[in-house]
Design an enzyme around this catalytic site. Structure first.
Site, PDB file in Angstrom:
ATOM      1  N   ARG A  32       0.828  -1.214   0.000  1.00  0.00           N
ATOM      2  CA  ARG A  32       0.000   0.000   0.000  1.00  0.00           C
ATOM      3  C   ARG A  32       0.859   1.260   0.000  1.00  0.00           C
ATOM      4  O   ARG A  32       0.517   2.271  -0.605  1.00  0.00           O
ATOM      5  CB  ARG A  32      -0.951  -0.019   1.204  1.00  0.00           C
ATOM      6  N   HIS A  88     -19.691   8.554   3.612  1.00  0.00           N
ATOM      7  CA  HIS A  88     -20.076   7.179   3.943  1.00  0.00           C
ATOM      8  C   HIS A  88     -21.600   7.077   3.896  1.00  0.00           C
ATOM      9  O   HIS A  88     -22.298   7.926   4.445  1.00  0.00           O
ATOM     10  CB  HIS A  88     -19.559   6.812   5.340  1.00  0.00           C
TER      11      HIS A  88
HETATM   12  C1  GRF Z   1     -21.385   6.294  -2.283  1.00  0.00           C
HETATM   13  O1  GRF Z   1     -22.547   5.707  -1.785  1.00  0.00           O
HETATM   14  C2  GRF Z   1     -20.463   6.690  -1.161  1.00  0.00           C
HETATM   15  O2  GRF Z   1     -21.140   7.062  -0.015  1.00  0.00           O
HETATM   16  C3  GRF Z   1     -19.698   5.422  -0.915  1.00  0.00           C
HETATM   17  O3  GRF Z   1     -19.499   4.854  -2.179  1.00  0.00           O
HETATM   18  C4  GRF Z   1     -20.533   5.294  -3.054  1.00  0.00           C
HETATM   19  C5  GRF Z   1     -19.850   5.930  -4.214  1.00  0.00           C
HETATM   20  O4  GRF Z   1     -20.760   6.317  -5.200  1.00  0.00           O
HETATM   21  N1  GRF Z   1     -18.477   5.702  -0.203  1.00  0.00           N
HETATM   22  P1  GRF Z   1     -20.314   7.323  -6.337  1.00  0.00           P
HETATM   23  O5  GRF Z   1     -19.110   6.683  -7.033  1.00  0.00           O
HETATM   24  O6  GRF Z   1     -19.976   8.617  -5.730  1.00  0.00           O
HETATM   25  O7  GRF Z   1     -21.489   7.402  -7.258  1.00  0.00           O
END
Ligand code: GRF
Length: 223
Positions: free
Chosen positions: A68, A112
């Site tokens: 990483r 999130h």
């Molecule tokens: C979203 O639901 C975000 O909260 C989560 O991953 C998803 C990403 O969706 N961390 P996008 O690529 O922004 O459409």
């Protein structure tokens, strides 16, 4: 005031990234989306960013395997080359090392799809339905070494409806993600640009003109 140079890190479709780009196009928005980096060459969001005229880069994580730190060294070089001051993780499906997170302490945000500290991790909508909660939502937080933790900057709550599936619930939450992420970025960028003073507390009850989201969800702080 100079706009805070911001990078968005994605792995997939990039709808939150697109919401950040759209918000930052408004005059007076305190952050500039200067770079979008994907850790997967096929990330759908890359095309959206390019269409919007945003510089894009791909740093594939897969070839680095478990190393990483080596992946992050390349990521860091891209961020530095673009003069990035603030990083937004937006569906970035790669856990970052404590060293990288500490390098960006106070300057890296994540979104999130749950009301943290409830439902950290994956499959949040399915787990919320299984748990029988009546309110679900999303959270923007500062990134700390522990995944899906860190100071909460904004949350929006939505109702869980009787016939919801993970998909219908995800769509309701996602609409709110697109509201609170730009709002939280604006707040932090303004804060950073003005020397790090605490942002003024907002009144969550303040009616927001042109913000239909406020009628469908409780958003704190109000965008
Ligand atoms: C979203 O639901 C975000 O909260 C989560 O991953 C998803 C990403 O969706 N961390 P996008 O690529 O922004 O459409």
């Amino acid at each position: 005031m100079a706009r805070v140079k911001t990078a968005v890190l994605i792995s997939g479709r990039g709808s939150n990234m697109a919401a950040l780009i759209a918000a930052a196009a408004a005059p007076g928005f305190p952050a500039e989306i200067a770079l979008v980096i994907a850790n997967k060459a096929g990330a759908g969001g890359l095309a959206l960013a390019a269409e919007a005229g945003i510089r894009t880069a791909v740093v594939e994580s897969r070839p680095f395997g478990k190393d990483r730190a080596a992946f992050e060294a390349v990521l860091q070089a891209e961020l530095e080359a673009a003069g990035i001051e603030l990083v937004c993780l937006a569906g970035f499906m790669r856990v970052l090392t404590p060293a990288f997170v500490e390098r960006w302490q106070g300057r890296m945000l994540n979104i999130h799809p749950a009301l943290l500290p409830a439902f950290p991790g994956l499959d949040t909508h399915e787990r919320a339905l299984d748990a029988g909660v009546k309110i679900h939502g999303c959270t923007v937080h500062l990134v700390v070494p522990e995944v899906d933790s860190g100071p909460i900057l904004a949350q929006a709550a939505v109702p869980v409806l009787p016939n919801d599936t993970p998909d219908t619930l995800a769509a309701r939450v996602l609409a709110q993600e697109h509201v609170i992420y730009p709002a939280a970025l604006a707040r932090l960028a303004r804060d950073l640009a003005s020397g790090g003073a605490d942002p003024a507390p907002s009144d969550p009850a303040r009616p927001e003109a042109g913000q239909p989201a406020a009628a469908q969800a409780l958003v704190v702080p109000a965008p």
